[in-house]
Write a protein that holds these residues in place. Sequence first.
Motif, PDB file in Angstrom:
ATOM      1  N   LEU A   1       0.825  -1.208   0.000  1.00 52.65           N
ATOM      2  CA  LEU A   1       0.000   0.000   0.000  1.00 52.65           C
ATOM      3  C   LEU A   1       0.858   1.256   0.000  1.00 52.65           C
ATOM      4  CD1 LEU A   1      -2.878  -1.002   2.430  1.00 52.65           C
ATOM      5  CD2 LEU A   1      -3.110  -0.413   0.013  1.00 52.65           C
ATOM      6  N   ALA A   2       1.950   1.244   0.743  1.00 48.41           N
ATOM      7  CA  ALA A   2       2.854   2.394   0.751  1.00 48.41           C
ATOM      8  C   ALA A   2       3.415   2.633  -0.649  1.00 48.41           C
ATOM      9  CB  ALA A   2       3.990   2.166   1.749  1.00 48.41           C
ATOM     10  N   ALA A   3       3.777   1.544  -1.329  1.00 46.90           N
ATOM     11  CA  ALA A   3       4.312   1.674  -2.690  1.00 46.90           C
ATOM     12  C   ALA A   3       3.268   2.241  -3.644  1.00 46.90           C
ATOM     13  CB  ALA A   3       4.809   0.315  -3.189  1.00 46.90           C
ATOM     14  N   ARG A   4       2.035   1.735  -3.537  1.00 50.69           N
ATOM     15  CA  ARG A   4       0.960   2.193  -4.424  1.00 50.69           C
ATOM     16  C   ARG A   4       0.607   3.656  -4.170  1.00 50.69           C
ATOM     17  NH1 ARG A   4      -3.075  -0.477  -7.370  1.00 50.69           N
ATOM     18  NH2 ARG A   4      -4.298   1.108  -8.462  1.00 50.69           N
ATOM     19  N   VAL A   5       0.463   4.031  -2.909  1.00 50.45           N
ATOM     20  CA  VAL A   5       0.098   5.410  -2.579  1.00 50.45           C
ATOM     21  C   VAL A   5       1.222   6.373  -2.949  1.00 50.45           C
ATOM     22  CG1 VAL A   5      -0.471   6.991  -0.698  1.00 50.45           C
ATOM     23  CG2 VAL A   5      -1.531   4.742  -0.795  1.00 50.45           C
ATOM     24  N   ALA A   6       2.467   5.963  -2.724  1.00 52.13           N
ATOM     25  CA  ALA A   6       3.604   6.815  -3.100  1.00 52.13           C
ATOM     26  C   ALA A   6       3.610   7.064  -4.602  1.00 52.13           C
ATOM     27  CB  ALA A   6       4.920   6.163  -2.668  1.00 52.13           C
ATOM     28  N   GLU A   7       3.310   6.024  -5.370  1.00 61.51           N
ATOM     29  CA  GLU A   7       3.257   6.172  -6.829  1.00 61.51           C
ATOM     30  C   GLU A   7       2.163   7.163  -7.230  1.00 61.51           C
ATOM     31  OE1 GLU A   7       2.428   3.423 -10.820  1.00 61.51           O
ATOM     32  OE2 GLU A   7       2.451   2.520  -8.828  1.00 61.51           O
ATOM     33  N   GLU A   8       0.988   7.029  -6.621  1.00 64.34           N
ATOM     34  CA  GLU A   8      -0.115   7.938  -6.944  1.00 64.34           C
ATOM     35  C   GLU A   8       0.172   9.351  -6.444  1.00 64.34           C
ATOM     36  OE1 GLU A   8      -3.838   6.421  -5.556  1.00 64.34           O
ATOM     37  OE2 GLU A   8      -3.642   4.516  -6.635  1.00 64.34           O
ATOM     38  N   TYR A   9       0.842   9.448  -5.312  1.00 63.03           N
ATOM     39  CA  TYR A   9       1.153  10.744  -4.707  1.00 63.03           C
ATOM     40  C   TYR A   9       2.242  11.469  -5.490  1.00 63.03           C
ATOM     41  CZ  TYR A   9       1.044  13.864  -0.628  1.00 63.03           C
ATOM     42  OH  TYR A   9       0.865  14.929   0.208  1.00 63.03           O
TER      43      TYR A   9
END
Length: 521
Positions: A246-254
């Motif tokens: 989730l951290a990886a996914r949110v960082a990508e979107e952020y």
Amino acid sequence: MNFSSDNTEENTASSQGISSHSSSRSSSRTSQKRMRGSRVDTNVMELDCSFDHLNDEDINQVLITDDIKTISSSTSEKKQKLSDSELIEIIDEFLSIAKEKLQEFDISDEKYNNGDDEQVLDTVQQNALRESRLQKNEFQSAISCLNREYNDILPLLRNNSDKVLQLQRIKQKLECELKHWQSYLPIYTRRSDIIEKLKINQVLILKADSGSGKSTQIVQYLSDANFADEKQIICTQPYKLMARSLAARVAEEYGCKIGEEVGFQVASGEPITSSRTKIKFVTDTVFLNEYQNSPMLEQYSVVVIDEAQERKIDTDIVLGLMKQCLRKRKDLKLIVMSSTIDTCLFYNYFVSNFTCETLEVGSRTCPIEDIYMDDEDENYVQAAVTKAIEIHQSDEGGDILVFLRGQDEIDLALTDLNKKLENDRSYIALPLHEELSEKEITQIFEKMPNKRKIIFSTNIAESSITIDGVKHVVDSGMKKEKIWNEQKKIEVLKIGQITKNSVQQRRKRAGRTSVGKVKTN
């Protein structure tokens, strides 16, 4: 002692809230550039189970001039200092895209308001149409607000250098808004409700179906609403893999690297964070250790307890400790969320001591066909492998997700599958469990257009994790989990059949992004 376990439903159909400040040259240039990309089709009649919204090219193709080159989400370019004139041109381009897309939506949607076409849509399509209208209203409201703020700033720019920082903030918010709408997640329709309810209450109980986007989007909405301006937002997860992915996914979107604005910490490892971190994902165990060191949780403004339906021992302890902390810190906010949560149970637990509200959000699950396997198969691992091979060798496309009890069964299944398909180069078999390396986790989510992924997973894939491309789920109906033995006062490993809630959770893995099929033992 350390813990060590691991808004309105009407379609307003108007984009008048967006100013025409964007110049015609800016508009025409954007249109010409987007013509080279893929066209966005907003025709409702072509619905399957979702609408096409803005794609990445629409956002990332906002090419300004040869001097500025591109607006990219990469960290290096985001940190690039832009002049006020460059920022104005970028903002004008974003507003032009937003206005154009709202107009396209209105044109496509108008025929359903003026005719009988909506009557020919099936239930899934009608729900998707209604949801898309709600999302359009949320998007339009946010863009109009940013546009008004932008127009208020422009006259003051000449004599006030501080306004450049405000332009930078508006540009970033516009970019985020376009990406939020692009994602087309059901949670977006209730974003304003979520933020407003949290502002006036100390606790929010959120029930949001699988596929709604709660795990990746809520923390971003909170950050956009300035909850992370002075303190961090922390989100707990029951499993290490969930926290990392989730951290990886949110960082990508952020639009940042992991460890910058978005970070995480699992087990006893060092936190992957920095002084700029606004959003932090952790396991329940890590959160308990943090609470032990800082019972007032002074570094956080919002605590989000995700996947509360897991009801692991650590999760229940977190809920109890939060009740103590909230009594002492009236400024601290708590969100408890899950796809199958008993909202009344949790509401009653908190409402006697704190201002509390509940909210429910539906999903965008696509049609799913259920197929029941032979109950007489005692060796369900072998039966699951056989079914996976049968699907793979059929004409049906899509990746396959197989649920088994634990890592030992997954290893047996992988060996059996690879032996039976040793001359087949059209697939890749992958494990999914808590002990995977970072490289192995990345491989799970990689797009492999020329190969079918056959993934053997524990119950970790029931929630929070979305694997794009999965159209088939083979469910053994079994699980292995840690439970508390009250007589022995220790945790024990229990092996048995899954609950009805787990059946539904696993089932929805097949309908997250497309029509799917579920084979259940």
